[in-house]
Design a protein around this motif. Structure first.
Motif, PDB file in Angstrom:
ATOM      1  N   LEU A  81       0.849  -1.189   0.000  1.00 14.74           N
ATOM      2  CA  LEU A  81       0.000   0.000   0.000  1.00 14.74           C
ATOM      3  C   LEU A  81       0.889   1.244   0.000  1.00 14.74           C
ATOM      4  CD1 LEU A  81      -3.155   0.266   0.335  1.00 14.74           C
ATOM      5  CD2 LEU A  81      -2.670   0.907   2.676  1.00 14.74           C
ATOM      6  N   GLU A  82       0.939   1.957  -1.123  1.00 12.95           N
ATOM      7  CA  GLU A  82       1.856   3.076  -1.232  1.00 12.95           C
ATOM      8  C   GLU A  82       1.448   4.216  -0.301  1.00 12.95           C
ATOM      9  OE1 GLU A  82      -0.289   1.776  -3.406  1.00 12.95           O
ATOM     10  OE2 GLU A  82       0.124   2.620  -5.372  1.00 12.95           O
TER      11      GLU A  82
ATOM     12  N   GLU B 283       1.746   7.110  -0.998  1.00 12.13           N
ATOM     13  CA  GLU B 283       1.163   8.139  -1.869  1.00 12.13           C
ATOM     14  C   GLU B 283      -0.360   8.175  -1.796  1.00 12.13           C
ATOM     15  OE1 GLU B 283       3.819   6.335  -4.502  1.00 12.13           O
ATOM     16  OE2 GLU B 283       4.789   7.245  -2.782  1.00 12.13           O
ATOM     17  N   LEU B 284      -0.959   6.985  -1.503  1.00 19.21           N
ATOM     18  CA  LEU B 284      -2.419   6.961  -1.411  1.00 19.21           C
ATOM     19  C   LEU B 284      -2.898   7.898  -0.306  1.00 19.21           C
ATOM     20  CD1 LEU B 284      -3.258   3.187  -1.866  1.00 19.21           C
ATOM     21  CD2 LEU B 284      -3.593   5.035  -3.485  1.00 19.21           C
TER      22      LEU B 284
ATOM     23  N   GLU C  31      -1.172  10.406   0.882  1.00 21.22           N
ATOM     24  CA  GLU C  31      -0.865  11.783   0.474  1.00 21.22           C
ATOM     25  C   GLU C  31      -1.906  12.297  -0.509  1.00 21.22           C
ATOM     26  OE1 GLU C  31       3.971  11.587   1.002  1.00 21.22           O
ATOM     27  OE2 GLU C  31       3.128  11.617  -1.000  1.00 21.22           O
ATOM     28  N   ALA C  32      -2.299  11.413  -1.437  1.00 20.43           N
ATOM     29  CA  ALA C  32      -3.311  11.808  -2.413  1.00 20.43           C
ATOM     30  C   ALA C  32      -4.600  12.180  -1.699  1.00 20.43           C
ATOM     31  CB  ALA C  32      -3.557  10.677  -3.411  1.00 20.43           C
ATOM     32  N   ALA C  33      -4.996  11.352  -0.735  1.00 20.66           N
ATOM     33  CA  ALA C  33      -6.229  11.638   0.005  1.00 20.66           C
ATOM     34  C   ALA C  33      -6.116  12.979   0.729  1.00 20.66           C
ATOM     35  CB  ALA C  33      -6.512  10.515   0.994  1.00 20.66           C
ATOM     36  N   ALA C  34      -4.921  13.245   1.293  1.00 20.43           N
ATOM     37  CA  ALA C  34      -4.734  14.505   2.024  1.00 20.43           C
ATOM     38  C   ALA C  34      -4.819  15.705   1.085  1.00 20.43           C
ATOM     39  CB  ALA C  34      -3.398  14.497   2.759  1.00 20.43           C
ATOM     40  N   THR C  35      -4.207  15.605  -0.106  1.00 22.78           N
ATOM     41  CA  THR C  35      -4.275  16.742  -1.030  1.00 22.78           C
ATOM     42  C   THR C  35      -5.708  16.977  -1.488  1.00 22.78           C
ATOM     43  OG1 THR C  35      -3.825  15.365  -2.963  1.00 22.78           O
ATOM     44  CG2 THR C  35      -1.939  16.427  -1.959  1.00 22.78           C
TER      45      THR C  35
END
Lengths: 361, 277
Positions: free
Chosen positions: B166-167, B169-170, B172-176
């Motif tokens: 599970l990266e 980045e997932l 981070e993407a959710a946070a952005t």
């Protein structure tokens, strides 16, 4: 929405990723951060997004200090190299995510969400895939979904980290042309990171060349390619040949050639390196006035309209190949073959003086 | 057979399937069916009487109840341990990682004795609970603790590899995109982990139901209170009541099988719903 970065410093342990970086991104432009790996370009992008916290310095959006803002509040759209799509959700739900997680008062109605997601999927030309899951899509399609997802929250700026890095060459080309067209349509301030100079020069309005945590040059693609500000930029953008020589009172001497160098009139017998692009070298079988360097043809690559010659200098190291590009007509005119004697002369070059104790490389 | 067969570069589908069935029969099915055959010595009313005495019913409640509670606790804290092991770097991480497997390797009797010593009224941990009126050893709480101890590795080891895939980045993407931490966890991370988490839960649960060695020391084995079903089976065996023992075994087997089946169906359903690759 403009972005301004002031005096940014970021360290990872003892490694300094960003060394006092200043940058201004103009409203509505598409800016490329270009550099080799480890140059700090991705770190800079992540600091702008709020995914990394800088050790010192400021990030301003439209003149307003956003340094202390959490990534959630910055309203940036971020596109990751490996897409980072939510694999448990359909494409539709992926794009809708940013709208669905809003607090109740700001959350659009279901019908609004549906309409907006459909519009975005149309914009990225993927509305027919709304009910699929990410693993059923190709790389290029996934990246377009990631872009639609980032745009769904109506970000103030769009940040893309090596957006085409994971794609194969053909899709990459298509997608970057498409990104350029999309940007012309929606005009959102965008910054993208790439290590591919061709990509940066082709897509961006302005290019920022970075090296070892510093900005080497900022300019339009033409400016950075035609007037590189430093040896690094010269070598990073396109092929270049190096000629070692000396500067003396406004004249440069390289082997048997003397060239005017008015910028360096006060130099006294200073070593210098001349940077010459492969297409800025004149090749002939005889010596014309002004002198030339003697060389032999080592290898010929004649596929396509441009013929590439690899030459060895007669007075230099045989390992040091000089690359020259000439047109096919010129090549036929000269009737060159491997091993032939030729005389070369750079007709456009940039001189960078070299102090003796500190070589360029 | 032909219809089931898909073309493959690896030969030996028939052989492999035949071997699998033979192996499962020898190792699993035949011993289990022996339990059923033994039980058939009893008539139906005898069987029913044997498996529904109050003492036996109390043991079912304890065995399945404590096992379920232990598996739930393990699911939560096993996830936490796996998270820490995957996401953070800290000195001694390799050691902690190895420690997780210890309940697998330790003879269960050793675990039972160690836990009893710790949680008894005068033990290291038990002495703090005794004054506030909480007895741990020789009560159902003790049973629950022993079952938690032996079930932990299952959850950690099933969740860990999925978490590694599970990266970050997932998140981070959710946070952005504006998601807060709770939303990121419940909508992005948990759905992906759920199938693995349920597998771990099922394994820990199944292991706990069958656990004997570590429990009997700490349980105190008081009829109606802290007596587990496997112990009742042993007791019956010691009294040469083989049919009675296998009758209990059959009941445990059927209940366990049904529960595992339900968990598998749930898992299949969640996997389809979240469509993890």
């Amino acid at each position: 929405m403009s972005i301004e970065v002031r005096n940014l410093v970021k360290r990872f342990g003892s490694f300094v990723a960003l060394k006092n970086v200043d940058l201004e991104v103009r409203s509505g432009e598409l800016l490329a951060l270009l550099g080799p790996s480890g140059s700090g370009k991705t770190t800079l992008l992540r600091v702008i997004a709020g995914l990394e916290v800088a050790d010192s310095g400021q990030v301003l959006f439209e003149g307003e200090d956003a340094t202390q803002q959490h990534v959630r509040e910055r309203r940036v759209g971020f596109v990751f190299q490996h897409y980072a799509l939510f694999r448990n959700m359909t494409i539709f739900e992926n794009v809708a995510f940013g709208l669905r997680v809003r607090p109740k008062p700001q959350r659009p109605s279901d019908a609004d969400i549906r309409r907006r997601v459909q519009d975005l999927l149309k914009l990225v030309q993927l509305d027919w895939l709304a009910e699929r899951h990410p693993h059923q899509l190709s790389g290029g399609q996934r990246q377009r979904v990631a872009l639609a997802r980032a745009l769904a929250v109506e970000p103030k700026v769009l940040l893309l980290d090596e957006p085409f890095g994971a794609l194969d060459a053909k899709v990459r080309k298509e997608l970057r042309a498409w990104l350029r067209r999309l940007h012309d349509e929606i005009h959102i301030t965008s910054v993208f990171v790439t290590h591919d100079q061709e990509e940066a020069l082709e897509v961006a309005d302005r290019v920022v060349v970075m090296n070892e945590g510093r900005i080497e040059q900022i300019g339009t693609p033409d400016e950075v390619y035609e007037q590189p500000a430093s040896p690094f930029v010269y070598e990073f953008l396109g092929k270049v040949n190096l000629f070692h020589g000396r500067l003396h009172q406004g004249r440069a001497r390289i082997g048997g050639i003397e060239i005017d160098a008015p910028d360096h009139s006060e130099a006294e017998e200073q070593p210098a390196v001349a940077y010459v692009r492969p297409h800025d070298i004149h090749v002939d079988r005889v010596i014309h006035d002004g002198g030339a360097l003697a060389a032999h043809v080592f290898h010929i690559l004649s596929v396509g309209p441009i013929v590439r010659l690899e030459l060895t200098r007669d007075d230099g190291d045989a390992q040091d190949l000089i690359e020259v590009e000439i047109t096919k007509e010129r090549f036929r005119e000269l009737q060159l073959a491997q091993g032939d004697q030729v005389y070369i002369k750079p007709f456009r070059l940039d001189l960078f003086p070299q102090s003796v104790e500190e070589p360029v490389h | 057979m032909r219809a089931l067969r898909q073309h493959s570069v690896l030969p030996g589908f028939n052989l492999a399937l035949g071997f699998t069935l033979l192996y499962l029969s020898l190792i699993v099915l035949i011993p289990l069916s022996a339990a059923f055959i033994r039980t058939s010595a009893l008539t139906w009313p005898e069987f029913w009487d044997a498996v529904t005495t109050p003492r036996v019913l109390a043991s079912y409640r304890l065995t399945f109840g404590a096992s379920f509670a232990a598996a739930v606790v393990n699911a939560i804290f096993g996830l936490l341990v796996a998270w820490v092991l995957v996401r953070y770097r800290f000195p001694g991480k390799k050691l902690v990682d190895a420690l997780v497997d210890l309940p697998f390797a330790l003879p269960t009797a050793v675990a039972g004795i160690a836990l009893t010593a710790l949680y008894a009224g005068n033990g290291w941990i038990g002495q703090f609970f005794e004054p506030i009126g909480v007895k741990i050893a020789f009560t159902p709480i003790g049973v629950f603790i022993a079952l938690t101890f032996i079930g932990l590795p299952f959850v950690v080891r099933t969740v860990q590899p999925v978490l590694e895939d599970l990266e970050p980045e997932l998140e981070e993407a959710a946070a952005t995109l504006g998601a807060n931490r709770l939303q990121t966890f419940s909508r992005v991370i948990l759905p992906v982990l759920l199938p693995a988490l349920m597998t771990g839960f099922a394994l820990a649960f199944a292991r706990a139901i069958g656990e004997y060695g570590s429990v009997i020391f700490i349980a105190g084995n008081m009829p109606m209170i802290s007596e587990i079903t496997p112990l009742l089976i042993i007791t019956k065996l010691e009294q040469y009541d083989y049919a009675g023992a296998t009758a209990l075994a059959v009941v445990m087997l059927v209940i366990s099988f049904l529960m595992l089946l339900i968990i598998n169906v749930l898992q299949w359903w969640s996997r389809r719903r979240t469509s993890a690759i």
